[in-house]
Design a protein around this motif. Structure first.
Motif, PDB file in Angstrom:
ATOM      1  N   PHE A 211      12.557 -20.195 -14.394  1.00 39.93           N
ATOM      2  CA  PHE A 211      11.552 -19.137 -14.268  1.00 39.93           C
ATOM      3  C   PHE A 211      12.206 -17.851 -13.756  1.00 39.93           C
ATOM      4  O   PHE A 211      11.993 -16.768 -14.296  1.00 39.93           O
ATOM      5  CB  PHE A 211      10.439 -19.586 -13.312  1.00 39.93           C
ATOM      6  CG  PHE A 211       9.263 -18.657 -13.274  1.00 39.93           C
ATOM      7  CD1 PHE A 211       8.177 -18.873 -14.100  1.00 39.93           C
ATOM      8  CD2 PHE A 211       9.236 -17.570 -12.414  1.00 39.93           C
ATOM      9  CE1 PHE A 211       7.081 -18.019 -14.074  1.00 39.93           C
ATOM     10  CE2 PHE A 211       8.160 -16.708 -12.373  1.00 39.93           C
ATOM     11  CZ  PHE A 211       7.083 -16.935 -13.207  1.00 39.93           C
ATOM     12  N   SER A 212      13.036 -17.979 -12.721  1.00 42.64           N
ATOM     13  CA  SER A 212      13.721 -16.813 -12.146  1.00 42.64           C
ATOM     14  C   SER A 212      14.653 -16.150 -13.155  1.00 42.64           C
ATOM     15  O   SER A 212      14.732 -14.917 -13.223  1.00 42.64           O
ATOM     16  CB  SER A 212      14.513 -17.222 -10.909  1.00 42.64           C
ATOM     17  OG  SER A 212      13.656 -17.675  -9.900  1.00 42.64           O
TER      18      SER A 212
ATOM     19  N   ALA B 131      13.221 -26.006 -12.914  1.00 44.03           N
ATOM     20  CA  ALA B 131      12.140 -25.173 -13.446  1.00 44.03           C
ATOM     21  C   ALA B 131      12.053 -23.854 -12.685  1.00 44.03           C
ATOM     22  O   ALA B 131      11.838 -22.794 -13.283  1.00 44.03           O
ATOM     23  CB  ALA B 131      10.811 -25.920 -13.375  1.00 44.03           C
ATOM     24  N   LYS B 132      12.246 -23.907 -11.375  1.00 46.74           N
ATOM     25  CA  LYS B 132      12.215 -22.684 -10.560  1.00 46.74           C
ATOM     26  C   LYS B 132      13.318 -21.720 -10.985  1.00 46.74           C
ATOM     27  O   LYS B 132      13.086 -20.517 -11.147  1.00 46.74           O
ATOM     28  CB  LYS B 132      12.376 -23.046  -9.090  1.00 46.74           C
ATOM     29  CG  LYS B 132      12.398 -21.870  -8.161  1.00 46.74           C
ATOM     30  CD  LYS B 132      12.655 -22.329  -6.745  1.00 46.74           C
ATOM     31  CE  LYS B 132      13.713 -21.426  -6.150  1.00 46.74           C
ATOM     32  NZ  LYS B 132      14.183 -21.822  -4.866  1.00 46.74           N
TER      33      LYS B 132
ATOM     34  N   PHE C  33       7.245 -27.304 -14.137  1.00 41.71           N
ATOM     35  CA  PHE C  33       7.063 -27.434 -12.696  1.00 41.71           C
ATOM     36  C   PHE C  33       5.726 -28.098 -12.382  1.00 41.71           C
ATOM     37  O   PHE C  33       5.656 -29.005 -11.557  1.00 41.71           O
ATOM     38  CB  PHE C  33       7.143 -26.057 -12.026  1.00 41.71           C
ATOM     39  CG  PHE C  33       7.169 -26.141 -10.529  1.00 41.71           C
ATOM     40  CD1 PHE C  33       8.369 -26.194  -9.857  1.00 41.71           C
ATOM     41  CD2 PHE C  33       5.992 -26.161  -9.794  1.00 41.71           C
ATOM     42  CE1 PHE C  33       8.401 -26.269  -8.478  1.00 41.71           C
ATOM     43  CE2 PHE C  33       6.008 -26.245  -8.419  1.00 41.71           C
ATOM     44  CZ  PHE C  33       7.215 -26.299  -7.747  1.00 41.71           C
ATOM     45  N   GLU C  34       4.688 -27.653 -13.057  1.00 39.60           N
ATOM     46  CA  GLU C  34       3.354 -28.215 -12.815  1.00 39.60           C
ATOM     47  C   GLU C  34       3.290 -29.697 -13.184  1.00 39.60           C
ATOM     48  O   GLU C  34       2.701 -30.502 -12.459  1.00 39.60           O
ATOM     49  CB  GLU C  34       2.307 -27.437 -13.601  1.00 39.60           C
ATOM     50  CG  GLU C  34       0.885 -27.866 -13.311  1.00 39.60           C
ATOM     51  CD  GLU C  34      -0.147 -27.023 -14.038  1.00 39.60           C
ATOM     52  OE1 GLU C  34      -1.290 -27.487 -14.130  1.00 39.60           O
ATOM     53  OE2 GLU C  34       0.182 -25.913 -14.491  1.00 39.60           O
TER      54      GLU C  34
ATOM     55  N   SER D  48       6.955 -22.879 -15.982  1.00 36.83           N
ATOM     56  CA  SER D  48       5.759 -23.123 -15.157  1.00 36.83           C
ATOM     57  C   SER D  48       5.120 -24.454 -15.509  1.00 36.83           C
ATOM     58  O   SER D  48       4.710 -25.211 -14.622  1.00 36.83           O
ATOM     59  CB  SER D  48       4.742 -22.006 -15.355  1.00 36.83           C
ATOM     60  OG  SER D  48       5.222 -20.797 -14.868  1.00 36.83           O
ATOM     61  N   ARG D  49       5.048 -24.736 -16.790  1.00 42.65           N
ATOM     62  CA  ARG D  49       4.452 -26.008 -17.223  1.00 42.65           C
ATOM     63  C   ARG D  49       5.299 -27.200 -16.785  1.00 42.65           C
ATOM     64  O   ARG D  49       4.761 -28.231 -16.374  1.00 42.65           O
ATOM     65  CB  ARG D  49       4.266 -26.006 -18.736  1.00 42.65           C
ATOM     66  CG  ARG D  49       3.144 -25.107 -19.169  1.00 42.65           C
ATOM     67  CD  ARG D  49       2.933 -25.145 -20.658  1.00 42.65           C
ATOM     68  NE  ARG D  49       1.799 -24.304 -21.031  1.00 42.65           N
ATOM     69  CZ  ARG D  49       1.560 -23.899 -22.241  1.00 42.65           C
ATOM     70  NH1 ARG D  49       2.366 -24.236 -23.236  1.00 42.65           N
ATOM     71  NH2 ARG D  49       0.519 -23.139 -22.500  1.00 42.65           N
TER      72      ARG D  49
ATOM     73  N   MET E  71       9.175 -18.340 -19.243  1.00 43.66           N
ATOM     74  CA  MET E  71       8.489 -18.445 -17.956  1.00 43.66           C
ATOM     75  C   MET E  71       7.302 -19.403 -18.048  1.00 43.66           C
ATOM     76  O   MET E  71       7.073 -20.200 -17.134  1.00 43.66           O
ATOM     77  CB  MET E  71       8.029 -17.069 -17.496  1.00 43.66           C
ATOM     78  CG  MET E  71       9.166 -16.150 -17.106  1.00 43.66           C
ATOM     79  SD  MET E  71       8.648 -14.452 -16.787  1.00 43.66           S
ATOM     80  CE  MET E  71       7.917 -14.619 -15.178  1.00 43.66           C
ATOM     81  N   LEU E  72       6.577 -19.333 -19.142  1.00 45.74           N
ATOM     82  CA  LEU E  72       5.447 -20.239 -19.344  1.00 45.74           C
ATOM     83  C   LEU E  72       5.921 -21.685 -19.417  1.00 45.74           C
ATOM     84  O   LEU E  72       5.341 -22.577 -18.789  1.00 45.74           O
ATOM     85  CB  LEU E  72       4.692 -19.857 -20.621  1.00 45.74           C
ATOM     86  CG  LEU E  72       3.521 -20.753 -21.010  1.00 45.74           C
ATOM     87  CD1 LEU E  72       2.431 -20.711 -19.942  1.00 45.74           C
ATOM     88  CD2 LEU E  72       2.969 -20.341 -22.356  1.00 45.74           C
TER      89      LEU E  72
ATOM     90  N   GLN F 109      11.924 -29.836 -10.463  1.00 41.69           N
ATOM     91  CA  GLN F 109      11.244 -28.671  -9.904  1.00 41.69           C
ATOM     92  C   GLN F 109      12.227 -27.546  -9.580  1.00 41.69           C
ATOM     93  O   GLN F 109      11.932 -26.375  -9.832  1.00 41.69           O
ATOM     94  CB  GLN F 109      10.447 -29.066  -8.662  1.00 41.69           C
ATOM     95  CG  GLN F 109       9.248 -29.923  -9.005  1.00 41.69           C
ATOM     96  CD  GLN F 109       8.460 -30.361  -7.794  1.00 41.69           C
ATOM     97  OE1 GLN F 109       8.629 -29.832  -6.704  1.00 41.69           O
ATOM     98  NE2 GLN F 109       7.586 -31.336  -7.975  1.00 41.69           N
TER      99      GLN F 109
END
Length: 73
Positions: free
Chosen positions: A51-52, A47-48, A18-19, A15-16, A11-12, A44
């Motif tokens: 994360f999910s 990455a989403k 995506f950012e 997130s990175r 998840m980290l 993006q």
């Protein structure tokens, strides 16, 4: 191997990613900065979903531990 710790790291990382992609998209208006917008959109979305998927691993792991505790009780 701890699936929750692995999923938290995933998840980290998502997130990175995506950012970082969002930061590149913000720079589109800057001169001499070439941004591949379709590529960034794909980044993006990927990455989403990563994360999910990692969040689902955490939920599933917690459910399995809960079920195990119910069986042992």
């Amino acid at each position: 191997m701890d699936p929750i710790a692995t999923a938290q790291y995933g998840m980290l990382a998502a997130s990175r990613r995506f950012e970082a992609s969002a930061t590149r998209v913000v720079q589109m208006g800057v001169e001499d900065v070439d941004v591949d917008l379709p590529g960034e959109i794909v980044e993006q979305i990927t990455a989403k979903h990563e994360f999910s998927a990692n969040a689902a691993v955490i939920r599933t792991s917690q459910d399995m531990v809960g079920d195990l505790l119910d069986i042992l009780a």
